[in-house]
Design an enzyme around this catalytic site. Structure first.
Site, PDB file in Angstrom:
ATOM      1  N   LYS A  37     -99.338 -25.308  -4.740  1.00 43.96           N
ATOM      2  CA  LYS A  37    -100.516 -26.047  -4.256  1.00 43.96           C
ATOM      3  C   LYS A  37    -101.482 -25.071  -3.581  1.00 43.96           C
ATOM      4  O   LYS A  37    -101.046 -24.166  -2.862  1.00 43.96           O
ATOM      5  CB  LYS A  37    -100.048 -27.121  -3.274  1.00 43.96           C
ATOM      6  CG  LYS A  37    -101.125 -28.079  -2.802  1.00 43.96           C
ATOM      7  CD  LYS A  37    -100.518 -29.153  -1.894  1.00 43.96           C
ATOM      8  CE  LYS A  37    -101.534 -30.139  -1.380  1.00 43.96           C
ATOM      9  NZ  LYS A  37    -100.942 -31.146  -0.473  1.00 43.96           N
ATOM     10  N   SER A  77    -102.061 -35.770  -1.752  1.00 43.74           N
ATOM     11  CA  SER A  77    -103.033 -34.768  -2.133  1.00 43.74           C
ATOM     12  C   SER A  77    -102.478 -33.699  -3.078  1.00 43.74           C
ATOM     13  O   SER A  77    -103.242 -32.938  -3.662  1.00 43.74           O
ATOM     14  CB  SER A  77    -103.586 -34.093  -0.878  1.00 43.74           C
ATOM     15  OG  SER A  77    -102.563 -33.395  -0.191  1.00 43.74           O
ATOM     16  N   SER A 111     -98.229 -36.574   0.865  1.00 39.69           N
ATOM     17  CA  SER A 111     -98.859 -35.847  -0.239  1.00 39.69           C
ATOM     18  C   SER A 111     -97.920 -35.237  -1.275  1.00 39.69           C
ATOM     19  O   SER A 111     -98.380 -34.827  -2.338  1.00 39.69           O
ATOM     20  CB  SER A 111     -99.774 -34.760   0.310  1.00 39.69           C
ATOM     21  OG  SER A 111    -100.953 -35.373   0.742  1.00 39.69           O
TER      22      SER A 111
HETATM   23  N1  GLN Z   1    -103.177 -39.295   2.287  1.00 40.44           N
HETATM   24  C1  GLN Z   1    -102.839 -38.775   3.560  1.00 40.44           C
HETATM   25  C2  GLN Z   1    -104.073 -38.222   4.231  1.00 40.44           C
HETATM   26  O1  GLN Z   1    -105.091 -38.297   3.658  1.00 40.44           O
HETATM   27  C3  GLN Z   1    -101.771 -37.745   3.450  1.00 40.44           C
HETATM   28  C4  GLN Z   1    -102.237 -36.437   2.998  1.00 40.44           C
HETATM   29  C5  GLN Z   1    -101.197 -35.369   3.031  1.00 40.44           C
HETATM   30  O2  GLN Z   1     -99.991 -35.647   3.108  1.00 40.44           O
HETATM   31  N2  GLN Z   1    -101.650 -34.121   3.024  1.00 40.44           N
HETATM   32  O3  GLN Z   1    -104.060 -37.737   5.315  1.00 40.44           O
END
Ligand code: GLN
Length: 477
Positions: free
Chosen positions: A76, A151, A175
């Protein structure tokens, strides 16, 4: 399509029945063929990957190969890779080439893994669909009109499409698990502190962990075994390092708690049906299943977004345009103007919104009402989980309340987007390990089942995941 599993690749490379160079080239062929459509990768690092593969071939001749010999891995793009651009899918870091590897990346390389590229994400990890990348949206390989989740959408899509054998994601509030559920792959968020965060570009540092995304439970366990352990560069990391690939699959006497709050309003019937079907199968194999209440979980989402945004506002203060990446110095005479110009042009809308809300929640007049209260709720959630784990080995529920939504469906409604994290954020607030494994599908879109365990019980959690996978089978396109 039959996926090549990472452990089979590594075994073949070690034995000499598979050439590291050939296998890496094979994956690049698939990337060239499919990634124009899926758009999982921000950067593809073909030259350095082939070079790494050649070195592995050389090491084979010297019989010094690691547990991931020749395994192509996608990383990532918020995890630092030496010599390979790392952007966090943000304009503000465009052009940033880290001079060092994140500890997890270094450990993978030491085991012989080959970094094939950097995958797309919501800018700085802020989102649940990978549509908030500053560069482009990634598509769900199971249905191109749908989001891959986020994400870590690029990592999950790459693994699901066979563009990479395995991948690293990061999980601040879901994410790793969200895109794994949406793309039909296995994702593991480790206990907070199990994997070093050194070299993970911070979004909300008390919540996030690096973890594996794979096509099957064995690969996820193998990857986790290679990245877990204490790192002197991360004082929150702990010296646990087990071999998680030693499975002892049996559901006999396994105590499973199923919190009702995970099947709340907004959960699609197809999702709860598939999750319950899987749980019932475990019961049929001798597990003891009980529905329970985890009341504080109902407040997890509100608490998470206050804490995550507050931490983000502090972590992202370092992007001043002087030290890294993007700079818009046109007409700036003083530091403050330069700082504002860079951040205005360098950050996307969602990131700016979160910095502002986080700054607000931390400001003197509102700290007690928002940030402090959110931390108190976090404590209640931790206590609720602790109570539950006195009685149960694992807790289970859906990973996501719905299957993957359509591209564009939630970008205009931020609350709807945030709400989709309701089942994943509790584990981050409590710091416990949680995994998502495929348990069925609806209209061709995968459904993920979530397994949670007490801190540092990844072994137990993965055992249950493997037992379920043995019963349900690996998700196939
Ligand atoms: N969707 C969550 C956020 O927007 C989690 C994102 C993540 O785990 N990086 O914060």
């Amino acid at each position: 399509m039959k996926m090549q599993s990472a452990w089979e690749i590594a075994e073949g490379v070690r034995k000499g029945s598979i050439s590291a160079v050939e296998i890496v080239e094979e994956f690049f062929e698939r990337i060239e063929k499919h990634d124009k459509e899926i758009r999982a990768f921000i950067t593809v690092s073909k030259d350095s990957a082939i070079q790494q593969a050649k070195e592995i071939e050389k090491k084979r001749r010297e019989k010094k190969l690691g547990r991931l010999a020749g395994v192509p891995i996608a990383v990532k793009d918020n995890i630092c890779t030496r010599g390979i651009e790392t952007t966090c899918a943000s304009k503000i870091l465009k052009g940033y080439i880290p001079p060092y590897d994140a500890t997890a990346v270094r450990m993978l390389k030491e085991e012989g893994a080959v970094i094939i590229g950097k995958t797309n994400l919501d800018e700085f990890g802020m989102g649940s669909s990978t549509e908030f990348s500053a560069f482009f949206a990634t598509k769900n390989p199971r249905n191109l009109n749908h989001v891959p989740g986020g994400s870590s959408g690029g990592s999950a899509a790459a693994v699901a499409k066979g563009l990479s054998a395995v991948a690293l994601g990061t999980d601040t509030g879901g994410s790793i698990r969200c895109p794994s559920a949406f793309c039909g792959v296995v994702g593991v968020k480790p206990t907070y502190g199990l994997v070093s965060r050194y070299g993970l570009i911070a979004y909300a540092n008390t919540l996030e962990q690096i973890g594996p995304i794979a096509n099957n439970v064995i690969d996820a366990a193998l990857l986790l075994s290679c990245i877990a352990g204490h790192d002197p560069h991360d004082s929150t990391s702990i010296g646990e390092n087990k071999d998680y690939t030693k499975f002892n699959s049996s559901a006999k006497k396994l105590k499973i708690g199923v919190p009702r709050q995970y099947f709340g309003e907004g959960t699609q019937k197809a999702v709860s049906d598939a999750v319950w079907r899987a749980i019932k199968k475990l019961e049929g194999e001798g597990a003891e299943v009980e529905e329970i209440d985890l009341k504080s979980v109902g407040y997890a989402l509100a608490s998470y977004y206050i804490i995550a945004m507050s931490e983000a506002s502090s972590n992202l203060a370092r992007y001043d345009g002087l030290r890294y990446g993007f700079q818009d110095s046109s007409g700036a005479r003083d530091w403050s103007t330069l700082f504002s110009k860079d951040r205005k042009a360098g950050f996307g809308f969602e990131v700016k919104k979160r910095i502002m809300l986080g700054t607000f929640a931390l400001s003197a007049g509102y700290f007690d009402a928002y940030y402090l209260k959110a931390q108190k709720v976090r404590n209640l959630i931790i206590q609720d989980f602790q109570r539950a784990f006195k009685k149960f080995d694992v807790l289970m529920g859906p990973t996501m309340p719905t299957t993957a939504f359509k591209l564009g469906e939630k970008t205009v409604d931020p609350l709807a987007m945030y709400m989709s994290d309701c089942d994943t954020v509790p584990a981050n607030l409590a710091g416990i390990p949680a995994a998502s494994i495929p348990c069925g599908s609806s209209n061709g879109l995968p459904i993920g089942l979530q397994i949670m365990a007490t801190p540092f019980e990844e072994g137990k959690m993965l055992n249950v995941a493997k037992t379920l996978e043995d019963i349900l089978g690996v998700y196939a396109e």
